[in-house]
Design a protein around this motif. Structure first.
Motif, mmCIF file in Angstrom:
data_model
loop_
_atom_site.group_PDB
_atom_site.id
_atom_site.type_symbol
_atom_site.label_atom_id
_atom_site.label_comp_id
_atom_site.label_asym_id
_atom_site.label_seq_id
_atom_site.Cartn_x
_atom_site.Cartn_y
_atom_site.Cartn_z
ATOM 1 N N GLU A 1 42.893 31.543 44.074
ATOM 2 C CA GLU A 1 44.185 31.761 43.427
ATOM 3 C C GLU A 1 44.152 33.115 42.716
ATOM 4 O OE1 GLU A 1 47.248 31.779 43.250
ATOM 5 O OE2 GLU A 1 47.592 29.617 43.179
ATOM 6 N N TYR A 2 45.305 33.519 42.155
ATOM 7 C CA TYR A 2 45.402 34.798 41.452
ATOM 8 C C TYR A 2 45.881 34.541 40.044
ATOM 9 C CZ TYR A 2 45.146 36.281 46.265
ATOM 10 O OH TYR A 2 44.747 36.447 47.551
ATOM 11 N N THR A 3 45.318 35.256 39.065
ATOM 12 C CA THR A 3 45.684 34.996 37.665
ATOM 13 C C THR A 3 47.180 35.206 37.449
ATOM 14 O OG1 THR A 3 45.104 37.287 37.151
ATOM 15 C CG2 THR A 3 43.421 35.618 36.742
ATOM 16 N N ASP B 1 48.147 52.412 38.378
ATOM 17 C CA ASP B 1 49.188 51.931 37.454
ATOM 18 C C ASP B 1 48.737 52.274 36.044
ATOM 19 O OD1 ASP B 1 51.271 50.577 36.260
ATOM 20 O OD2 ASP B 1 50.468 48.577 36.703
ATOM 21 N N ASP B 2 48.788 53.595 35.700
ATOM 22 C CA ASP B 2 48.153 54.076 34.481
ATOM 23 C C ASP B 2 48.840 53.608 33.210
ATOM 24 O OD1 ASP B 2 50.186 55.700 35.591
ATOM 25 O OD2 ASP B 2 49.690 57.309 34.171
ATOM 26 N N ARG B 3 50.081 53.106 33.316
ATOM 27 C CA ARG B 3 50.735 52.588 32.111
ATOM 28 C C ARG B 3 50.888 51.064 32.170
ATOM 29 N NH1 ARG B 3 55.512 56.434 29.941
ATOM 30 N NH2 ARG B 3 54.282 58.315 29.627
ATOM 31 N N ASP B 4 50.080 50.424 32.978
ATOM 32 C CA ASP B 4 49.992 48.963 33.044
ATOM 33 C C ASP B 4 51.346 48.265 33.199
ATOM 34 O OD1 ASP B 4 47.251 49.033 32.756
ATOM 35 O OD2 ASP B 4 47.444 49.235 30.574
ATOM 36 N N TYR B 5 52.097 48.700 34.221
ATOM 37 C CA TYR B 5 53.385 48.028 34.442
ATOM 38 C C TYR B 5 53.207 46.710 35.186
ATOM 39 C CZ TYR B 5 57.859 46.750 36.339
ATOM 40 O OH TYR B 5 58.944 46.031 36.704
ATOM 41 N N PHE B 6 52.475 46.764 36.297
ATOM 42 C CA PHE B 6 52.374 45.562 37.140
ATOM 43 C C PHE B 6 51.451 44.534 36.507
ATOM 44 C CE2 PHE B 6 53.295 48.862 40.448
ATOM 45 C CZ PHE B 6 54.534 48.365 40.816
ATOM 46 N N PRO B 7 51.856 43.243 36.544
ATOM 47 C CA PRO B 7 50.940 42.213 36.062
ATOM 48 C C PRO B 7 49.709 42.202 36.959
ATOM 49 C CG PRO B 7 52.943 41.211 36.969
ATOM 50 C CD PRO B 7 53.081 42.687 37.111
ATOM 51 N N THR B 8 48.586 41.774 36.383
ATOM 52 C CA THR B 8 47.391 41.751 37.232
ATOM 53 C C THR B 8 47.305 40.436 37.973
ATOM 54 O OG1 THR B 8 46.105 40.978 35.373
ATOM 55 C CG2 THR B 8 46.073 43.346 35.798
ATOM 56 N N TYR B 9 46.887 40.543 39.184
ATOM 57 C CA TYR B 9 46.680 39.384 40.033
ATOM 58 C C TYR B 9 45.211 39.358 40.428
ATOM 59 C CZ TYR B 9 51.700 38.472 40.394
ATOM 60 O OH TYR B 9 52.998 38.140 40.117
ATOM 61 N N GLN B 10 44.343 39.083 39.425
ATOM 62 C CA GLN B 10 42.918 39.011 39.717
ATOM 63 C C GLN B 10 42.625 37.781 40.549
ATOM 64 O OE1 GLN B 10 40.468 41.040 39.122
ATOM 65 N NE2 GLN B 10 41.554 42.547 37.861
ATOM 66 N N ALA B 11 41.891 37.987 41.632
ATOM 67 C CA ALA B 11 41.522 36.846 42.465
ATOM 68 C C ALA B 11 40.459 36.027 41.739
ATOM 69 C CB ALA B 11 40.995 37.322 43.808
ATOM 70 N N VAL B 12 40.689 34.690 41.689
ATOM 71 C CA VAL B 12 39.727 33.790 41.051
ATOM 72 C C VAL B 12 39.576 32.543 41.920
ATOM 73 C CG1 VAL B 12 40.177 34.514 38.673
ATOM 74 C CG2 VAL B 12 41.580 32.713 39.727
ATOM 75 N N MET C 1 38.669 27.575 36.003
ATOM 76 C CA MET C 1 38.826 28.837 36.711
ATOM 77 C C MET C 1 37.454 29.484 36.776
ATOM 78 S SD MET C 1 41.562 31.760 35.683
ATOM 79 C CE MET C 1 40.571 32.705 34.534
ATOM 80 N N GLY C 2 37.030 29.820 37.972
ATOM 81 C CA GLY C 2 35.739 30.475 38.142
ATOM 82 C C GLY C 2 35.842 31.939 37.742
ATOM 83 N N PRO C 3 34.767 32.680 37.862
ATOM 84 C CA PRO C 3 34.806 34.100 37.519
ATOM 85 C C PRO C 3 35.701 34.878 38.474
ATOM 86 C CG PRO C 3 32.772 33.554 38.644
ATOM 87 C CD PRO C 3 33.469 32.261 38.389
ATOM 88 N N GLU C 4 36.138 36.059 38.027
ATOM 89 C CA GLU C 4 36.965 36.907 38.884
ATOM 90 C C GLU C 4 36.135 37.422 40.047
ATOM 91 O OE1 GLU C 4 38.473 39.831 36.254
ATOM 92 O OE2 GLU C 4 39.863 38.437 35.277
ATOM 93 N N LEU C 5 36.772 37.543 41.202
ATOM 94 C CA LEU C 5 36.027 37.933 42.399
ATOM 95 C C LEU C 5 35.823 39.439 42.468
ATOM 96 C CD1 LEU C 5 37.649 35.575 45.045
ATOM 97 C CD2 LEU C 5 35.637 35.213 43.616
ATOM 98 N N GLY C 6 36.670 40.188 41.740
ATOM 99 C CA GLY C 6 36.426 41.614 41.707
ATOM 100 C C GLY C 6 37.577 42.468 42.185
ATOM 101 N N PHE C 7 38.664 41.867 42.640
ATOM 102 C CA PHE C 7 39.795 42.712 43.047
ATOM 103 C C PHE C 7 41.088 42.158 42.465
ATOM 104 C CE2 PHE C 7 39.701 39.517 46.356
ATOM 105 C CZ PHE C 7 41.034 39.258 46.609
ATOM 106 N N ASN C 8 42.056 43.075 42.311
ATOM 107 C CA ASN C 8 43.355 42.754 41.772
ATOM 108 C C ASN C 8 44.369 42.947 42.889
ATOM 109 O OD1 ASN C 8 45.763 42.610 40.386
ATOM 110 N ND2 ASN C 8 45.527 44.628 39.401
ATOM 111 N N ASN C 9 44.923 41.835 43.379
ATOM 112 C CA ASN C 9 45.888 41.961 44.471
ATOM 113 C C ASN C 9 47.285 41.997 43.892
ATOM 114 O OD1 ASN C 9 47.293 42.059 46.777
ATOM 115 N ND2 ASN C 9 46.667 40.064 47.548
ATOM 116 N N SER C 10 47.636 43.151 43.350
ATOM 117 C CA SER C 10 48.937 43.297 42.700
ATOM 118 C C SER C 10 49.839 44.182 43.552
ATOM 119 C CB SER C 10 48.732 43.921 41.327
ATOM 120 O OG SER C 10 49.959 44.089 40.682
ATOM 121 N N TYR C 11 51.089 44.330 43.072
ATOM 122 C CA TYR C 11 51.928 45.363 43.650
ATOM 123 C C TYR C 11 51.319 46.709 43.323
ATOM 124 C CZ TYR C 11 56.066 42.561 44.827
ATOM 125 O OH TYR C 11 56.948 41.702 45.391
#
Lengths: 510, 281
Positions: free
Chosen positions: A91-93, A227-238, A123-133
């Motif tokens: 799943e994604y956060t 996304d240097d001003r943190d617009y997109f929500p993060t979708y960390q894979a977990v 929720m397990g640890p984050e897998l290491g990538f953010n599948n965001s816009y």
């Protein structure tokens, strides 16, 4: 009286026995000593690849693991996890916070963990990538313009932007992004997302929206602006799993945790590309990754095309056979009851009619809260769907028997049940069979949708084929389903001719 | 005459004589059927006004009248296909009810206009259905089947056909066989010859009368044809608009009609024959 048609009411019994045998073979392999761990995945490639990794890791840790591939969307996976149909899925956060726990204020990972614990989940640890816009450009174009971050776009008001229609319309899509970064671009077009990629490749567009792990990123040589001003929500894979899995099978949870931080966006994107663009099986891609990164030598169960076909066939036959047999056993008595009293008839026929008006996909989804996912809800939905034609035709077949015949049977002194068995049902047989045939053909077709809720069958290759845009795979499901419908139709034709000699059905000359 | 004699032979064989004391008790009561104050209406329209009717054992009674007069309703009330709104039907001294109607029907034979044969069963199965259902001895069933084929002049090889493969006259003979299979005391016929063409109808009339005479059963028949009624009946029951207008022999009805309708009804159907007689004279 010893003629075959008088024995008619006994026939469905044989079908039921046959169906139960199929069901048994369908379910075998469930019983075993090792702990059973079921992994689920959503209906897109990345989820299936990650699900396959969890499957292989669980098996490597000694569990009796299986993977219910591409069960459906977020809601279905979530419900399945809550009900225990599955033990874990990727799943994604962002999805958890924005969709599933919508309405709760969840700030930060600890709060998210607490919110999940309420549901008995971890929720397990984050897998290491953010599948965001993200906003993507061709690598050389970005380099040529000296672009690295989204804020760099402010200096270039003449860039040609093309976005997928959804991104363009959503408040948290382009409009929000433009405000957040004060972007000046006016040349913004909405289009089909696949066309946007081609636009980038041809140079007609400079930038488009993308998911950070899209397979196309590598294929088209794209780069995502930061996304240097943190617009997109993060979708960390977990990895999301049931709390009880820790007790039942701690070694599986430990094995899952080995994935922590091991998959970055580039690696995920490359794996997606191998599946979607090169046509490599998800299980192979997952196994290769585990071998390279974790030194896990997964044993791939080589599934030949024939084995897959046979499995789909068995699942499909079980879905159709069980639901149709149950429908026959219920609908014929219901049709009889409907013909016995006008009030009951109206009630029964209208309830069955209403069931038929529910779109089949909706009916499948309605069954999930009641029966979970997989075979049982699919069979229940198909059962309900098969009732109406049989009830209607049983009712009509009985009503159409000329009254002199019905009255002659009564005047002989035969009790009602004997009249039904010896005279009325045999005379309604043609109509009842026609109803069963209609139900069977509809059932075979509708059962392909059962794959959407994890019940397998011929819908499985169709679903995978749609996901991978692989027409060959779609045909592997569609052609056998159509052939099965024809076989069913033809089979009923044969039964009809066997059961009903022409002279015997001439009710005109009584 | 030779034919009739052979029918008589067949009959004496297939008559299973009831126990002597029962028969005696019966004939003292002399009522096979007694309808008391019986009435029926459909959707508020009276089909039969409260009516009494007495049917003596061993007699042939013909219910007659114009269409819609209630004659078929009367017959269907007797066999219980229609439930009366009021009144009782007493069969062999026993009032009929939902509890005893099935047993009573086994002692009645019922024949309707187009036979009402079961199209999905061979002729043989049609005839023996009820005997089979009651688990009568197979030997008895076969013997009875043969007797009945003799009685109605059908050959055994027709027994393996389906009803749709028979002529109209043959179907009526089979229907009669089915009605007689359990050797009922009462035979009910609702326009049994109504759908047949005149030649076959004439032939079957002759045969039927001989069969009735030979069997000595109580017969109630419905027809709208006065000539047919006169041919069969010990007693005619003439109905009009749900009421019995007059009962009696044809001679009584002709000689002392209860009202002008009786005369009109008899004359209306006698007309063509008299006209024919005048032409020929």
């Amino acid at each position: 009286m010893n003629s075959a048609h008088l024995a008619w009411p006994c026939r469905p019994g044989h079908a039921v026995v046959a169906v139960v045998l199929v069901l048994v073979s369908f379910c075998q392999g469930v019983a075993s000593g090792a702990e059973q761990v079921s992994i689920g995945s959503k209906s897109f490639t990345e989820s299936v690849v990650l699900g396959e990794m969890l499957h292989l890791l669980a098996a490597d840790a000694g569990a009796q693991a299986d993977h219910l591939r591409q069960m459906g969307g977020t809601r279905i996976l979530w419900e399945a996890l809550l009900s225990g149909e599955i033990d874990a899925y990727p799943e994604y956060t962002g999805t958890l916070i924005q969709e599933i726990l919508k309405g709760q204020v969840v700030d930060g990972k600890d709060e998210l963990r607490e919110a999940l614990a309420v549901h008995g989940l971890r929720m397990g640890p984050e897998l290491g990538f953010n599948n965001s816009y993200a906003i993507g450009m061709r690598r050389e174009r970005a380099a040529q313009l000296g672009l690295r971050d989204i804020s760099d776009l402010r200096e270039l008001p003449d860039l040609a932007l093309g976005f997928g229609n959804e991104f363009l319309d959503r408040a948290d899509g382009w409009r929000g992004l433009q405000q957040h970064y004060s972007l000046p671009q006016a040349d913004v077009r909405g289009m089909d997302h696949d066309l946007a990629y081609r636009g980038l490749a041809s140079g007609a567009l400079d930038a488009t929206d993308l998911y950070t792990t899209d397979a196309e990123i590598a294929f088209y040589g794209l780069v995502a602006l930061a996304d240097d001003r943190d617009y997109f929500p993060t979708y960390q894979a977990v990895i999301l799993y049931r709390a009880d899995l820790q007790d039942r099978s701690p070694e599986v949870v430990t094995a899952f945790s080995r994935l922590a931080g091991r998959i970055d966006a580039a690696a995920m994107s490359a794996m997606n590309a191998r599946v979607k663009l090169e046509g490599v099986a998800e299980s192979r891609v997952a196994a290769d990754f585990l071998a390279a990164e974790l030194d896990v030598q997964a044993q791939l169960v080589g599934r030949s095309a024939w084995a897959g076909f046979w499995r789909n066939t068995r699942e499909h036959l079980a879905l159709v056979g069980i639901s149709l047999s149950a429908a026959i056993l219920f609908a014929v008595p219901l049709g009889v009851a409907a013909s016995r009293s006008q009030a009951a008839g109206r009630l029964i026929l209208s309830v069955a009619g209403i069931l038929q008006t529910i779109p089949s996909l909706a009916l499948f989804v309605f069954m999930i809260p009641l029966l979970g996912i997989g075979g049982p809800p699919a069979i229940a939905a198909l059962f309900l769907y098969s009732l109406l034609p049989i009830v209607q035709n049983t009712h009509a077949g009985l009503e159409d028997i000329p009254s002199p015949i019905v009255e002659s049977a009564a005047a002989l002194g035969l009790p009602g049940r004997a009249r039904l068995r010896l005279v009325e049902l045999p005379l309604a047989t043609r109509s009842i069979l026609a109803g069963i045939k209609t139900s069977a053909v509809i059932n075979v077709g509708t059962a392909t949708l059962a794959a959407l809720i994890g019940a397998g069958g011929y819908g499985q290759p169709i679903l995978t084929g749609i996901r991978l845009a692989d027409t060959g795979l779609i045909l592997q499901g569609a052609v056998p389903a159509a052939a099965l419908a024809l076989i069913v139709q033809g089979g009923f034709g044969v039964i009809e001719r066997r059961l009903l000699p022409a002279a015997a059905m001439d009710t005109k000359a009584g | 005459m030779v034919a009739l004699a052979s029918i008589g032979d067949g009959l004496s064989r297939c008559l299973t004589t009831p126990p002597v004391e029962a028969t005696a008790a019966f004939q003292q009561n002399a009522a096979m059927l007694h309808l008391r104050d019986i009435s029926k209406s459909y959707d508020g329209q009276p089909a039969l006004s409260p009516t009494d009717l007495h049917i003596a054992s061993g007699s042939t009674t013909v219910l007659i009248g114009p269409s819609g007069c209630g004659k078929s309703t009367l017959l269907r009330l007797i066999v219980g296909l229609v439930r009366p709104d009021s009144g009782t039907v007493t069969f062999r001294g026993e009032p009929m009810s939902a509890q005893n109607i099935l047993l009573a029907r086994q002692r009645m034979g019922y024949v309707i206009q187009e036979g009402g044969l079961f199209p999905h069963m061979r002729v043989r199965d049609n005839v023996i259905l009820m005997a089979r259902y009651l688990r009568r001895d197979t030997g008895w069933i076969e013997a009875r089947l043969e007797e009945l084929t003799d009685l109605v002049h059908l050959s055994m090889h027709l027994m393996d056909r389906y009803p749709s493969e028979l002529s109209g006259g043959q179907r009526q003979r089979v229907s009669l066989m089915r009605a007689l299979m359990l050797d009922p005391e009462l035979l009910l016929l609702d326009e049994p010859l109504g759908a047949l063409d005149p030649m076959i109808r004439y032939q079957l009339q002759q045969e039927l009368r001989a069969i009735f005479a030979g069997l000595g059963k109580t017969v109630v028949m419905v027809t709208h044809d006065i000539a047919e009624a006169a041919f069969f009946a010990d007693k005619l029951v003439l109905l009009r608009s749900g009421r019995i207008v007059q009962q009696g022999s044809i001679a009584e009805l002709a000689r002392s009609p209860a009202d002008s309708f009786v005369t009109e009804f008899i004359n209306a159907q006698r007309g063509p024959f008299e006209a024919l007689g005048e032409v020929l004279a």
